[in-house]
Design a protein around this motif. Structure first.
Motif, mmCIF file in Angstrom:
data_model
loop_
_atom_site.group_PDB
_atom_site.id
_atom_site.type_symbol
_atom_site.label_atom_id
_atom_site.label_comp_id
_atom_site.label_asym_id
_atom_site.label_seq_id
_atom_site.Cartn_x
_atom_site.Cartn_y
_atom_site.Cartn_z
ATOM 1 N N ALA A 1 4.817 21.269 -17.854
ATOM 2 C CA ALA A 1 5.754 21.960 -17.566
ATOM 3 C C ALA A 1 7.092 22.225 -18.412
ATOM 4 C CB ALA A 1 6.087 21.662 -16.407
ATOM 5 N N ASP A 2 6.608 21.305 -19.431
ATOM 6 C CA ASP A 2 8.076 20.925 -20.404
ATOM 7 C C ASP A 2 9.152 21.060 -19.203
ATOM 8 O OD1 ASP A 2 8.870 20.657 -22.577
ATOM 9 O OD2 ASP A 2 9.156 22.165 -22.684
ATOM 10 N N ARG A 3 9.085 19.730 -19.061
ATOM 11 C CA ARG A 3 10.170 18.880 -17.832
ATOM 12 C C ARG A 3 11.041 17.749 -18.255
ATOM 13 N NH1 ARG A 3 11.303 22.056 -12.854
ATOM 14 N NH2 ARG A 3 13.111 20.969 -12.662
ATOM 15 N N PRO A 4 11.129 17.485 -19.413
ATOM 16 C CA PRO A 4 11.729 16.500 -19.979
ATOM 17 C C PRO A 4 12.696 15.707 -18.551
ATOM 18 C CG PRO A 4 12.684 17.958 -21.229
ATOM 19 C CD PRO A 4 11.160 18.414 -20.654
ATOM 20 N N GLU A 5 13.520 15.999 -18.233
ATOM 21 C CA GLU A 5 14.893 15.776 -17.600
ATOM 22 C C GLU A 5 13.595 15.520 -15.878
ATOM 23 O OE1 GLU A 5 14.463 20.114 -16.479
ATOM 24 O OE2 GLU A 5 15.021 18.413 -18.173
ATOM 25 N N GLU A 6 13.247 15.102 -15.510
ATOM 26 C CA GLU A 6 12.576 15.182 -14.259
ATOM 27 C C GLU A 6 11.605 13.897 -14.825
ATOM 28 O OE1 GLU A 6 13.087 16.067 -10.909
ATOM 29 O OE2 GLU A 6 14.533 17.576 -12.140
ATOM 30 N N VAL A 7 10.479 14.089 -15.714
ATOM 31 C CA VAL A 7 10.168 13.540 -16.470
ATOM 32 C C VAL A 7 10.879 11.791 -16.554
ATOM 33 C CG1 VAL A 7 8.492 12.259 -18.029
ATOM 34 C CG2 VAL A 7 8.361 14.714 -17.161
ATOM 35 N N GLN B 1 0.883 -1.168 -0.095
ATOM 36 C CA GLN B 1 -0.163 0.075 -0.112
ATOM 37 C C GLN B 1 0.980 1.740 0.038
ATOM 38 O OE1 GLN B 1 -2.704 -0.232 3.212
ATOM 39 N NE2 GLN B 1 -4.212 -1.909 2.451
ATOM 40 N N ILE B 2 1.991 1.465 1.044
ATOM 41 C CA ILE B 2 2.487 2.042 1.123
ATOM 42 C C ILE B 2 3.110 2.647 -0.567
ATOM 43 C CG2 ILE B 2 4.763 3.260 2.026
ATOM 44 C CD1 ILE B 2 3.047 3.444 4.109
ATOM 45 N N LEU B 3 4.256 1.759 -1.078
ATOM 46 C CA LEU B 3 4.585 1.552 -2.512
ATOM 47 C C LEU B 3 3.917 1.652 -3.469
ATOM 48 C CD1 LEU B 3 6.928 -1.667 -2.648
ATOM 49 C CD2 LEU B 3 7.341 1.122 -1.647
ATOM 50 N N ASN B 4 2.513 1.464 -3.503
ATOM 51 C CA ASN B 4 1.699 2.293 -4.696
ATOM 52 C C ASN B 4 1.052 3.502 -4.242
ATOM 53 O OD1 ASN B 4 0.931 0.014 -6.158
ATOM 54 N ND2 ASN B 4 -0.630 -0.529 -4.709
ATOM 55 N N LYS B 5 1.118 3.667 -2.621
ATOM 56 C CA LYS B 5 1.043 5.244 -2.636
ATOM 57 C C LYS B 5 2.050 6.178 -2.892
ATOM 58 C CE LYS B 5 1.760 7.887 0.900
ATOM 59 N NZ LYS B 5 1.326 7.694 3.226
ATOM 60 N N GLU B 6 2.796 5.788 -3.568
ATOM 61 C CA GLU B 6 4.559 6.350 -3.459
ATOM 62 C C GLU B 6 4.913 6.521 -5.489
ATOM 63 O OE1 GLU B 6 6.819 8.244 -2.256
ATOM 64 O OE2 GLU B 6 5.332 7.405 -0.322
ATOM 65 N N MET B 7 4.090 5.372 -5.898
ATOM 66 C CA MET B 7 3.765 4.805 -6.848
ATOM 67 C C MET B 7 3.204 6.060 -7.641
ATOM 68 S SD MET B 7 5.291 2.317 -9.543
ATOM 69 C CE MET B 7 4.092 2.022 -10.090
ATOM 70 N N LYS B 8 1.653 6.739 -7.529
ATOM 71 C CA LYS B 8 0.627 7.815 -7.464
ATOM 72 C C LYS B 8 1.229 8.866 -7.490
ATOM 73 C CE LYS B 8 -3.733 8.927 -5.959
ATOM 74 N NZ LYS B 8 -5.234 9.085 -5.592
ATOM 75 N N LYS B 9 1.959 8.866 -6.694
ATOM 76 C CA LYS B 9 2.682 10.296 -6.442
ATOM 77 C C LYS B 9 3.954 10.620 -7.813
ATOM 78 C CE LYS B 9 3.595 10.961 -1.585
ATOM 79 N NZ LYS B 9 4.775 10.557 0.443
ATOM 80 N N ARG B 10 4.754 9.901 -7.980
ATOM 81 C CA ARG B 10 5.412 10.211 -8.898
ATOM 82 C C ARG B 10 4.821 10.349 -10.245
ATOM 83 N NH1 ARG B 10 7.080 8.685 -5.464
ATOM 84 N NH2 ARG B 10 10.302 9.055 -4.425
ATOM 85 N N ARG B 11 3.233 9.434 -10.323
ATOM 86 C CA ARG B 11 2.533 9.173 -11.434
ATOM 87 C C ARG B 11 1.949 10.282 -12.276
ATOM 88 N NH1 ARG B 11 0.698 3.549 -10.913
ATOM 89 N NH2 ARG B 11 2.215 2.047 -11.964
ATOM 90 N N GLU B 12 1.888 11.135 -10.815
ATOM 91 C CA GLU B 12 0.865 12.581 -10.636
ATOM 92 C C GLU B 12 2.059 13.609 -10.486
ATOM 93 O OE1 GLU B 12 -0.952 12.776 -6.805
ATOM 94 O OE2 GLU B 12 -2.827 11.712 -7.643
ATOM 95 N N SER B 13 3.436 13.838 -10.201
ATOM 96 C CA SER B 13 4.391 14.690 -11.050
ATOM 97 C C SER B 13 4.779 14.125 -12.547
ATOM 98 C CB SER B 13 5.222 13.682 -10.030
ATOM 99 O OG SER B 13 5.322 14.178 -8.430
ATOM 100 N N VAL B 14 4.344 13.170 -12.729
ATOM 101 C CA VAL B 14 4.700 12.969 -14.155
ATOM 102 C C VAL B 14 3.626 14.324 -14.738
ATOM 103 C CG1 VAL B 14 4.769 11.096 -15.874
ATOM 104 C CG2 VAL B 14 6.573 10.928 -13.772
ATOM 105 N N GLU B 15 3.036 13.593 -14.789
ATOM 106 C CA GLU B 15 2.076 14.287 -16.122
ATOM 107 C C GLU B 15 2.293 16.185 -15.289
ATOM 108 O OE1 GLU B 15 -2.494 13.305 -14.324
ATOM 109 O OE2 GLU B 15 -1.723 11.356 -14.723
ATOM 110 N N ASP B 16 2.100 16.427 -14.601
ATOM 111 C CA ASP B 16 2.613 18.136 -13.635
ATOM 112 C C ASP B 16 3.618 17.881 -14.201
ATOM 113 O OD1 ASP B 16 0.659 17.340 -12.458
ATOM 114 O OD2 ASP B 16 1.328 17.703 -10.792
ATOM 115 N N TYR B 17 5.302 17.612 -14.825
ATOM 116 C CA TYR B 17 6.697 17.722 -15.402
ATOM 117 C C TYR B 17 6.433 17.566 -16.637
ATOM 118 C CZ TYR B 17 8.674 17.800 -11.051
ATOM 119 O OH TYR B 17 9.568 18.741 -9.530
ATOM 120 N N THR B 18 5.323 17.031 -17.061
ATOM 121 C CA THR B 18 5.096 16.769 -18.709
ATOM 122 C C THR B 18 4.266 18.375 -19.590
ATOM 123 O OG1 THR B 18 5.033 14.100 -18.637
ATOM 124 C CG2 THR B 18 3.572 15.513 -20.505
#
Length: 147
Positions: free
Chosen positions: A70-76, A51-68
């Protein structure tokens, strides 16, 4: 081998191979698990760890969308690598067909037939899919089934 033991072994391997990126991600995972264990007051079982790992995955997936956006390919790219590492510690993810089959069985068990009862169906389905399917995907499939 438990998840914590596997993380410890992989951390040692990353140190020996000087893979700083993997080492950082594994340390982050171990840290999150330790914080959850301290909050709970007892050691976590594998389901709670997932459950903790899934929560961490979810955070990163949401961040990928945000950085995409914002046009930040290195962060994505960095976040996608982190997702791959975290994903390797989760159980095998179910396919959409397998998820649909479980949802169909649960609909038959609960007798849910309208969109108004979606919450009831989700609360019955999610424990069966915990750690093996993305909640957003499950919600989307349930919504489609009830239409």
């Amino acid at each position: 081998m438990s998840l914590v033991e596997r993380l410890t072994d992989d951390m040692k391997t990353a140190m020996k191979s000087k893979d700083k990126f993997a080492l950082t991600v594994i340390r982050m995972i171990r840290s999150e698990l330790k914080y959850a264990e301290i909050d709970k007051g007892t050691p976590l079982n594998d389901d709670e760890s997932f459950q903790i790992l899934n929560k961490e995955m979810k955070k990163r997936r949401e961040s990928v969308e945000d950085y995409t956006k914002a046009d930040r390919p290195e962060e994505v790219e960095k976040l996608k690598r982190e997702i791959e590492i975290i994903q390797s510690y989760l159980p095998e993810q179910l396919t959409e067909e397998e998820i649909e089959g479980i949802i169909d069985n649960t609909i038959a068990e609960t007798g849910v037939s309208s969109k108004k009862e979606m919450g009831k169906l989700m609360s019955a389905v999610m424990p069966k899919l915990q750690g093996r399917a993305d909640g957003k995907l499950v919600s989307q499939i349930v919504s489609n089934k009830l239409n």
